[in-house]
Design a protein around this motif. Structure first.
Motif, PDB file in Angstrom:
ATOM      1  N   ILE A  10      30.545  37.017  32.983  1.00 35.57           N
ATOM      2  CA  ILE A  10      29.290  37.111  32.234  1.00 35.57           C
ATOM      3  C   ILE A  10      29.135  35.916  31.305  1.00 35.57           C
ATOM      4  O   ILE A  10      28.055  35.331  31.195  1.00 35.57           O
ATOM      5  N   ALA A  11      30.207  35.508  30.649  1.00 28.68           N
ATOM      6  CA  ALA A  11      30.140  34.352  29.744  1.00 28.68           C
ATOM      7  C   ALA A  11      29.775  33.083  30.508  1.00 28.68           C
ATOM      8  O   ALA A  11      28.923  32.300  30.066  1.00 28.68           O
ATOM      9  N   ARG A  12      30.395  32.868  31.663  1.00 28.73           N
ATOM     10  CA  ARG A  12      30.081  31.667  32.450  1.00 28.73           C
ATOM     11  C   ARG A  12      28.648  31.712  32.977  1.00 28.73           C
ATOM     12  O   ARG A  12      27.945  30.697  32.972  1.00 28.73           O
ATOM     13  N   ALA A  13      28.198  32.877  33.424  1.00 29.63           N
ATOM     14  CA  ALA A  13      26.825  33.004  33.926  1.00 29.63           C
ATOM     15  C   ALA A  13      25.812  32.747  32.809  1.00 29.63           C
ATOM     16  O   ALA A  13      24.821  32.044  33.006  1.00 29.63           O
ATOM     17  N   ALA A  14      26.068  33.306  31.632  1.00 30.24           N
ATOM     18  CA  ALA A  14      25.158  33.084  30.502  1.00 30.24           C
ATOM     19  C   ALA A  14      25.135  31.617  30.109  1.00 30.24           C
ATOM     20  O   ALA A  14      24.076  31.041  29.862  1.00 30.24           O
ATOM     21  N   ALA A  15      26.305  30.990  30.076  1.00 32.55           N
ATOM     22  CA  ALA A  15      26.390  29.577  29.699  1.00 32.55           C
ATOM     23  C   ALA A  15      25.625  28.692  30.676  1.00 32.55           C
ATOM     24  O   ALA A  15      24.985  27.723  30.273  1.00 32.55           O
ATOM     25  N   SER A  16      25.657  29.049  31.942  1.00 31.53           N
ATOM     26  CA  SER A  16      24.979  28.227  32.947  1.00 31.53           C
ATOM     27  C   SER A  16      23.460  28.320  32.835  1.00 31.53           C
ATOM     28  O   SER A  16      22.751  27.449  33.332  1.00 31.53           O
ATOM     29  N   ARG A  17      22.962  29.345  32.162  1.00 30.00           N
ATOM     30  CA  ARG A  17      21.512  29.552  32.041  1.00 30.00           C
ATOM     31  C   ARG A  17      20.938  29.049  30.722  1.00 30.00           C
ATOM     32  O   ARG A  17      19.727  29.065  30.538  1.00 30.00           O
ATOM     33  N   VAL A  18      21.776  28.601  29.818  1.00 33.53           N
ATOM     34  CA  VAL A  18      21.301  28.155  28.510  1.00 33.53           C
ATOM     35  C   VAL A  18      20.652  26.778  28.630  1.00 33.53           C
ATOM     36  O   VAL A  18      21.224  25.858  29.207  1.00 33.53           O
ATOM     37  N   GLY A  20      19.270  23.467  26.692  1.00 27.84           N
ATOM     38  CA  GLY A  20      19.519  22.771  25.430  1.00 27.84           C
ATOM     39  C   GLY A  20      20.938  22.272  25.355  1.00 27.84           C
ATOM     40  O   GLY A  20      21.447  21.709  26.319  1.00 27.84           O
ATOM     41  N   PRO A  21      21.600  22.512  24.228  1.00 26.22           N
ATOM     42  CA  PRO A  21      22.941  21.943  24.046  1.00 26.22           C
ATOM     43  C   PRO A  21      23.941  22.517  25.047  1.00 26.22           C
ATOM     44  O   PRO A  21      23.787  23.627  25.546  1.00 26.22           O
ATOM     45  N   LYS A  22      24.965  21.733  25.321  1.00 28.84           N
ATOM     46  CA  LYS A  22      26.022  22.174  26.225  1.00 28.84           C
ATOM     47  C   LYS A  22      26.750  23.369  25.624  1.00 28.84           C
ATOM     48  O   LYS A  22      26.976  23.436  24.420  1.00 28.84           O
ATOM     49  N   VAL A  23      27.118  24.291  26.477  1.00 32.70           N
ATOM     50  CA  VAL A  23      27.831  25.491  26.054  1.00 32.70           C
ATOM     51  C   VAL A  23      29.261  25.411  26.570  1.00 32.70           C
ATOM     52  O   VAL A  23      29.497  25.095  27.729  1.00 32.70           O
ATOM     53  N   VAL A  24      30.201  25.684  25.695  1.00 28.14           N
ATOM     54  CA  VAL A  24      31.612  25.712  26.065  1.00 28.14           C
ATOM     55  C   VAL A  24      32.041  27.177  26.150  1.00 28.14           C
ATOM     56  O   VAL A  24      31.796  27.949  25.231  1.00 28.14           O
ATOM     57  N   VAL A  25      32.658  27.535  27.254  1.00 29.22           N
ATOM     58  CA  VAL A  25      33.166  28.898  27.417  1.00 29.22           C
ATOM     59  C   VAL A  25      34.686  28.846  27.235  1.00 29.22           C
ATOM     60  O   VAL A  25      35.388  28.196  28.004  1.00 29.22           O
ATOM     61  N   LEU A  71      29.312  33.187  20.571  1.00 27.88           N
ATOM     62  CA  LEU A  71      28.981  34.449  21.237  1.00 27.88           C
ATOM     63  C   LEU A  71      30.290  35.043  21.720  1.00 27.88           C
ATOM     64  O   LEU A  71      30.994  34.437  22.526  1.00 27.88           O
ATOM     65  N   ILE A  72      30.623  36.205  21.209  1.00 26.34           N
ATOM     66  CA  ILE A  72      31.858  36.887  21.600  1.00 26.34           C
ATOM     67  C   ILE A  72      31.500  37.880  22.696  1.00 26.34           C
ATOM     68  O   ILE A  72      30.707  38.786  22.476  1.00 26.34           O
ATOM     69  N   VAL A  73      32.065  37.699  23.872  1.00 28.75           N
ATOM     70  CA  VAL A  73      31.794  38.585  24.998  1.00 28.75           C
ATOM     71  C   VAL A  73      32.959  39.565  25.112  1.00 28.75           C
ATOM     72  O   VAL A  73      34.079  39.174  25.403  1.00 28.75           O
ATOM     73  N   ASN A  74      32.666  40.811  24.881  1.00 27.11           N
ATOM     74  CA  ASN A  74      33.666  41.870  24.883  1.00 27.11           C
ATOM     75  C   ASN A  74      33.621  42.602  26.213  1.00 27.11           C
ATOM     76  O   ASN A  74      32.593  43.127  26.595  1.00 27.11           O
ATOM     77  N   GLY A  75      34.735  42.655  26.913  1.00 29.37           N
ATOM     78  CA  GLY A  75      34.779  43.309  28.208  1.00 29.37           C
ATOM     79  C   GLY A  75      35.162  44.769  28.185  1.00 29.37           C
ATOM     80  O   GLY A  75      35.292  45.389  29.235  1.00 29.37           O
ATOM     81  N   HIS A  76      35.339  45.362  27.018  1.00 36.07           N
ATOM     82  CA  HIS A  76      35.767  46.765  26.953  1.00 36.07           C
ATOM     83  C   HIS A  76      35.012  47.481  25.853  1.00 36.07           C
ATOM     84  O   HIS A  76      35.101  47.102  24.686  1.00 36.07           O
ATOM     85  N   GLY A  77      34.266  48.505  26.224  1.00 34.63           N
ATOM     86  CA  GLY A  77      33.436  49.243  25.276  1.00 34.63           C
ATOM     87  C   GLY A  77      34.187  49.800  24.082  1.00 34.63           C
ATOM     88  O   GLY A  77      33.621  49.964  23.004  1.00 34.63           O
ATOM     89  N   GLY A  78      35.483  50.065  24.241  1.00 33.57           N
ATOM     90  CA  GLY A  78      36.278  50.608  23.144  1.00 33.57           C
ATOM     91  C   GLY A  78      36.475  49.638  21.999  1.00 33.57           C
ATOM     92  O   GLY A  78      36.883  50.030  20.910  1.00 33.57           O
TER      93      GLY A  78
END
Length: 127
Positions: A10-18, A20-25, A71-78
């Motif tokens: 999800i982080a890589r997919a979101a970064a590829s769609r931004v 403007g400035p370059k996004v680092v994952v 942007l913090i991408v959390n992979g676990h709902g807990g």
């Protein structure tokens, strides 16, 4: 493991769609806060204070090195509630203009709003 793969994707997919400035994952963290799985053999979990200190220190380091947004991408709902608390602390401390956490698994299941939307260029009519 699946949670890390999902959040990383999800982080890589979101970064590829931004636009403007370059996004680092950044790489996903191999460990998290999962005491509910402690009864399963070979479960490795961090204490909540260690997990939050690790994520907080990494976010602070990114801001200190010049990244205005994290942007913090959390992979676990807990982990959603603890991470929301950390995000409030980071923003209140004035460390970033924009920090948001969301559970990748909630997004995958369609129960969470897509948090990448504010980062993307507006959708044009007919696009």
């Amino acid at each position: 493991m699946a949670d890390s793969l999902t959040s990383g994707s999800i982080a890589r997919a979101a970064a590829s769609r931004v636009c403007g400035p370059k996004v680092v994952v950044a790489p996903t963290l191999p460990f998290g806060f999962s005491p509910q799985h402690a009864s399963h053999p070979s479960t490795m979990t961090l204490r909540l204070s260690t997990y939050l200190a690790t994520v907080g220190d990494l976010a602070r380091g990114l801001v200190a090195s010049g990244f205005p947004r994290v942007l913090i991408v959390n992979g676990h709902g807990g982990k959603s509630a603890p991470l929301r608390s950390l995000v409030v602390e980071l923003v209140t401390d004035g460390l970033a203009r924009f920090v948001e956490a969301f559970a990748a698994t909630e997004l995958r299941l369609g129960v969470a709003r897509d948090p990448t939307r504010p980062l993307l260029a507006p959708k044009l009519p007919g696009a």
